[in-house]
Write an enzyme that holds these catalytic residues in place. Sequence first.
Site, PDB file in Angstrom:
ATOM      1  N   LEU A 166     -19.871  39.775 -68.526  1.00  0.00           N
ATOM      2  CA  LEU A 166     -19.661  39.795 -69.970  1.00  0.00           C
ATOM      3  C   LEU A 166     -18.213  40.096 -70.352  1.00  0.00           C
ATOM      4  CD1 LEU A 166     -22.776  41.880 -71.099  1.00  0.00           C
ATOM      5  CD2 LEU A 166     -22.623  39.417 -70.684  1.00  0.00           C
ATOM      6  N   TRP A 168     -15.465  41.818 -73.317  1.00  0.00           N
ATOM      7  CA  TRP A 168     -15.507  43.047 -74.106  1.00  0.00           C
ATOM      8  C   TRP A 168     -15.474  42.801 -75.609  1.00  0.00           C
ATOM      9  CZ3 TRP A 168     -11.172  42.349 -76.789  1.00  0.00           C
ATOM     10  CH2 TRP A 168     -10.007  41.882 -76.154  1.00  0.00           C
ATOM     11  N   LYS A 192     -23.025  42.420 -65.441  1.00  0.00           N
ATOM     12  CA  LYS A 192     -21.802  43.188 -65.218  1.00  0.00           C
ATOM     13  C   LYS A 192     -21.081  43.259 -66.569  1.00  0.00           C
ATOM     14  CE  LYS A 192     -17.372  43.997 -64.067  1.00  0.00           C
ATOM     15  NZ  LYS A 192     -16.504  44.427 -65.177  1.00  0.00           N
ATOM     16  N   THR A 249      -9.537  34.734 -65.048  1.00  0.00           N
ATOM     17  CA  THR A 249     -10.657  35.317 -64.310  1.00  0.00           C
ATOM     18  C   THR A 249     -11.699  34.263 -63.986  1.00  0.00           C
ATOM     19  OG1 THR A 249     -10.263  37.431 -65.412  1.00  0.00           O
ATOM     20  CG2 THR A 249     -12.387  37.149 -64.336  1.00  0.00           C
ATOM     21  N   GLU A 268     -17.246  30.181 -69.734  1.00  0.00           N
ATOM     22  CA  GLU A 268     -16.803  30.007 -71.123  1.00  0.00           C
ATOM     23  C   GLU A 268     -15.561  30.863 -71.265  1.00  0.00           C
ATOM     24  OE1 GLU A 268     -15.634  30.587 -74.567  1.00  0.00           O
ATOM     25  OE2 GLU A 268     -17.311  31.985 -74.706  1.00  0.00           O
ATOM     26  N   CYS A 303     -12.689  34.154 -78.771  1.00  0.00           N
ATOM     27  CA  CYS A 303     -12.215  32.963 -78.063  1.00  0.00           C
ATOM     28  C   CYS A 303     -12.163  31.739 -78.972  1.00  0.00           C
ATOM     29  CB  CYS A 303     -13.086  32.683 -76.840  1.00  0.00           C
ATOM     30  SG  CYS A 303     -14.836  32.525 -77.206  1.00  0.00           S
ATOM     31  N   LYS A 353      -0.390  44.510 -75.368  1.00  0.00           N
ATOM     32  CA  LYS A 353      -0.206  43.074 -75.158  1.00  0.00           C
ATOM     33  C   LYS A 353      -0.037  42.345 -76.487  1.00  0.00           C
ATOM     34  CE  LYS A 353      -2.569  38.846 -74.070  1.00  0.00           C
ATOM     35  NZ  LYS A 353      -3.880  38.202 -74.132  1.00  0.00           N
ATOM     36  N   GLU A 393      -2.755  32.290 -75.782  1.00  0.00           N
ATOM     37  CA  GLU A 393      -3.854  32.956 -76.461  1.00  0.00           C
ATOM     38  C   GLU A 393      -3.507  34.433 -76.621  1.00  0.00           C
ATOM     39  OE1 GLU A 393      -8.694  33.055 -76.253  1.00  0.00           O
ATOM     40  OE2 GLU A 393      -7.594  33.357 -74.384  1.00  0.00           O
TER      41      GLU A 393
END
Length: 499
Positions: A166, A168, A192, A249, A268, A303, A353, A393
């Site tokens: 998953l 966050w 997870k 990832t 995704e 996203c 970031k 992004e």
Amino acid sequence: MTDLLTREEYKALAAGLTLPTNAFIDGSYRPAASGKTFETVNPATGETLASVAACGAEDVDLAVLKAREAFEDGRWSKLHPSERKDTLIRFAKLITRNRRELAVMESLDSGKTIYDCETVDVPETIHCLKWHAEAIDKIYDQVSPASDDHIAMIVREPVGVVGLVLPWNFPLLMLAWKIGPALAAGCSVIVKPAEETSLTALRIAELAMEAGIPRGVFNVVPGSGPDVGEPLGRHMDVDMISFTGSTETGRRFLRYAADSNLKEVVLEMGGKNPSVVLKDAENLDRVAAHVVNGAFWNMGENCSASSRLIVEEDIKEALLERILAHAREWTMGDPLDPEHRVGALVSSDHFAKVSSYLDKGAKVLMGGDSRDGAFVEPTVLETDPGSIIAREEIFGPVLSVLTVRSFDEAIALANDTQYGLAASIFTGNARKALRGARAIRAGTVTVNCFGEGDITTPFGGFKQSGFGGRDNSLAAHDQYTQLKTIWLDLSDDEDEAVG
């Protein structure tokens, strides 16, 4: 819409919460085998909420073993479809009964506003589980058009043991998007959760057990990516991984599958999604409201956030005036205050970031400031197509404004990205709307609105935004099943050719 409480009432609920801290494996909570823990922090205050079990490969092995036992003995996978349906509906009802607790827990752990948790995340989580539950006994297998001497049945079977990894940004909702169709199909799952936001997944596991989902079918193993995600991705007895998160990832999970048992992988991933506004767009005030919602909802930690505004120069100034007016209505502050629409970013690392992009030389039209507690205010930047702000992004409340002179230039710029998750086009011309929607390479294209469709429509991306399947709709059920052909020969023995 849910009746919201006051800030003081939400604070009182938060103070009385009992937070889950241990892994949930084979129907019960248990600490990590190593005894290690990690702190989960409220990003709005910096305060530690709880110390959560920091699991590792040994815990993953146990969860997979118990999930495999549950799958093979059929305690869930071989139940009559209507029994699985009834159990999942009970599950959804239990979540409904505990919805306020879950909303507050989600807000504390993620920095999301209680407004969004109460009005979007928790209701949509419940709706998703109900929808997939109701679909269980309404999906038919097929018989192919074979000859009179044969019957060919095409049947779906659950894929087996599935690892669900998953993100966050929507801990509850993305959990529902995955467990809804996976459990409906008859799979056993190991969840997870993201290390930053593990609490609601652990609580949901307890409610699943209470609803009657058998032990071993629904397991939650918290921990870091290297300690839990990688062992899950490389495990030889995991049949499938479904992952939502970053493209970087996602690539790792493809490598893990290639290096192990070639398990199925559904990804995704990221997006740099355009809102294309043409000069013939109608009702610019309404357009501006959609653009602002798409850019700043969930602090831009989405996203499918519409982070690029591509606007024809003839209407640029008029549209920007309205966008800035609407953006000022998105007040920022304490996530537990239901008056606020912008909460905290998920962590201090992510705050750093996102903040780093605010000093990249773009023209600031609004915002551009950050404050302690991982808060970044809604920001509108005017930039050029080649800038880092327009291409990467950011995953924060930052909208890039790009100017074009024609429909063709707008569509070309919309497609000038490695991503292809979502897009919007605003125009009063039906022909341009359909041409643009067809030409933009994205998994979901909305016309004269921002959105992702709903539970009935497939969600996923083109290019580096998606791989291997779709969330939502009946297409989500398909990705947790395998097709089997059963070929029956009905011919008489004496008619058969002897080889």
